[in-house]
Design an enzyme around this catalytic site. Structure first.
Site, PDB file in Angstrom:
ATOM      1  N   ALA A 131       0.824  -1.221   0.000  1.00 17.01           N
ATOM      2  CA  ALA A 131       0.000   0.000   0.000  1.00 17.01           C
ATOM      3  C   ALA A 131       0.851   1.261   0.000  1.00 17.01           C
ATOM      4  CB  ALA A 131      -0.923   0.015   1.218  1.00 17.01           C
ATOM      5  N   GLU A 368       5.265  11.085  -1.886  1.00 18.10           N
ATOM      6  CA  GLU A 368       4.417  12.166  -1.337  1.00 18.10           C
ATOM      7  C   GLU A 368       3.294  12.541  -2.307  1.00 18.10           C
ATOM      8  OE1 GLU A 368       5.798  14.821   1.366  1.00 18.10           O
ATOM      9  OE2 GLU A 368       7.767  13.921   1.625  1.00 18.10           O
ATOM     10  N   THR A 370       1.767  10.567  -5.960  1.00 10.16           N
ATOM     11  CA  THR A 370       2.286  10.430  -7.325  1.00 10.16           C
ATOM     12  C   THR A 370       1.716  11.555  -8.196  1.00 10.16           C
ATOM     13  OG1 THR A 370       0.431   9.088  -8.069  1.00 10.16           O
ATOM     14  CG2 THR A 370       2.306   7.895  -7.109  1.00 10.16           C
TER      15      THR A 370
END
Ligand SMILES: Cc1cc2nc3c(=O)[nH]c(=O)nc-3n(C[C@H](O)[C@H](O)[C@H](O)COP(=O)(O)OP(=O)(O)OC[C@H]3O[C@@H](n4cnc5c(N)ncnc54)[C@H](O)[C@@H]3O)c2cc1C
Length: 399
Positions: A131, A368, A370
């Protein structure tokens, strides 16, 4: 009134990072990058410059600067190498600023002060093997047992995983909510490396930011005292997103610095290299690439500065910070690709720094948020599918 001139304090910071970088970093970075070596020696030097706690108030061990100063530092650090800016992104952006907003006084005393002073190094652990963008897909759990939480899980792709002392970690504390993917079941914790059951390692197969440390950590029934719960139980997802507002700001400033580094290297090369009897800078198609770098640099700088200005004013800036991060990182990929192009075959060699810029820029288009996640966010704001409600804790404005 909006003023884009740097204050004396900001100019001094910019100048001191440049001087330090030229003396202590620039002569060594090529070799460190080639050796895939993280240099721990930069940490005390960055602490001496105030960079590890620049915009943390002095009463919490920081340098008491404003948030624009953090953008300036990020830009200057990534001008030298992405690995240096990453230190500030995770240690100060993602971790310490989150403790400043959400931490208890006890947590600020025990963790924020030593971090701001650079005596302890910190990072942020949200991503897991299964994840990343889908943060609700994390599997780590935190089971309450008396006055402790027992954390089990694995975090992957963590910057400074093998370097940091303190970790801001996200895990499900409500297993029913985990089944329903209700983010109100996630909580945030401060985990120390020295806790029993904690282990970490470095990822060896990475092909960019080679002078930086990126790795994983595992928590095997790590007992965390309840005093280390950050915010209230169930506020972890909000805290993770809050932290990204600060980390993304440093990534935006950093990518802006990378565009400037590409521009400067390319201008210099375009004036030295000759083709068809003239400097390559005389060719219109080379000029076009240089001009694009300049416009991307200036636009990226204005975007992160606006986000910093909003932070100084204590105003919500999730949308503006996200836009600054998205624009600058995508533009930095274009700038690095064109910088290699302008250098021709020499750009394809490690003799010149632009190959390193090209390898380094890609990470920030992924971490941070995509490129795609940021696109979705900006479109959702436009369509009214997304709006930002104030969270319970915000960054203190810069007085
Ligand atoms: C160098 C480096 C350092 C990092 N440091 C940290 C760190 O310190 N701490 C930390 O917690 N994490 C860190 N990360 C992890 C990073 O935040 C994740 O890689 C990132 O969130 C993307 O997640 P993923 O890699 O699982 O990609 P995925 O989420 O699997 O995405 C794969 C692709 O699918 C696309 N995609 C996914 N969802 C959607 C959607 N809804 N719509 C359209 N496209 C979609 C993505 O844009 C991407 O192109 C780091 C990563 C790197 C590369």
């Amino acid at each position: 009134m909006l003023n884009l001139d740097l204050t004396e304090e900001q100019q001094l910071l910019e100048q001191s990072v440049r001087e330090w970088g030229a003396r202590a970093v620039a002569p060594r970075i090529h070799d460190l990058d080639r050796a895939h070596q993280f240099d721990r020696g930069v940490l005390p030097q960055m602490a001496d410059l105030g960079l590890l706690g620049s915009c943390i108030p002095q009463k919490y061990g920081g340098a008491g600067m404003d948030y624009v100063s953090l953008g300036i530092a990020s830009e200057e650090l990534e001008y030298l190498d992405t690995s240096l800016r990453v230190i500030v992104s995770v240690h100060l952006g993602l971790n310490s600023l989150t403790l400043l907003a959400w931490g208890t006084e006890d947590q600020k005393t025990r963790y924020l002060i030593p971090q701001a002073q650079g005596k302890k190094i910190a990072t942020y652990g949200l991503t897991e093997p299964s994840a990343g963008s889908d943060a609700r897909g994390i599997q780590s759990v935190a089971i309450k047992k008396g006055d402790r939480y027992v954390l089990t899980g694995e975090k992957m792709w963590i910057s400074l995983a093998d370097v940091a002392d303190n970790f801001l970690v996200f895990a499900w504390s409500d297993l029913d909510k985990k089944k329903q993917r209700d983010p109100n079941g996630i909580s945030a914790f401060i985990v120390e490396r020295v806790y029993k059951g904690f282990s970490s390692g470095t990822l060896k197969e990475k092909w960019g930011i080679l002078a930086g440390n990126t790795g994983f950590f595992k928590m095997d029934e790590v007992e965390v005292p309840q005093e280390n719960l950050v915010g209230r139980e169930g506020e972890g997802f909000k805290i993770a997103m809050f932290a990204l507002d600060q980390g993304r700001y440093t990534v935006a400033g950093g990518a802006t610095g990378l565009i400037r580094a590409c521009r400067d290297a390319s201008v210099s090369y375009a004036k030295q290299r000759k083709a068809f009897g003239v400097e390559i800078g005389s060719h219109q198609l080379v000029k076009e690439m240089l001009a694009q770098m300049e416009s991307d640099y200036q636009a990226s700088r204005l975007l992160w500065m606006r986000a910093g200005w909003l932070k100084n004013a204590g105003r919500r800036n999730t949308k503006e910070t996200g836009l600054a991060k998205w624009f600058a990182t995508v533009a930095s990929e274009r700038a690095a690709s064109d910088a290699v192009q302008i250098h021709g075959a020499n750009g394809y060699s490690d003799e010149y720094p632009v190959g390193r810029f090209y390898r380094n820029c890609k990470g920030a288009v992924i971490y941070e948020g995509t490129r795609e996640i940021h696109k979705l966010m900006q479109a959702d704001y436009l369509l009214g599918y997304r709006s930002d409600r104030p969270t319970r804790c915000e960054l203190p404005p810069y007085a």
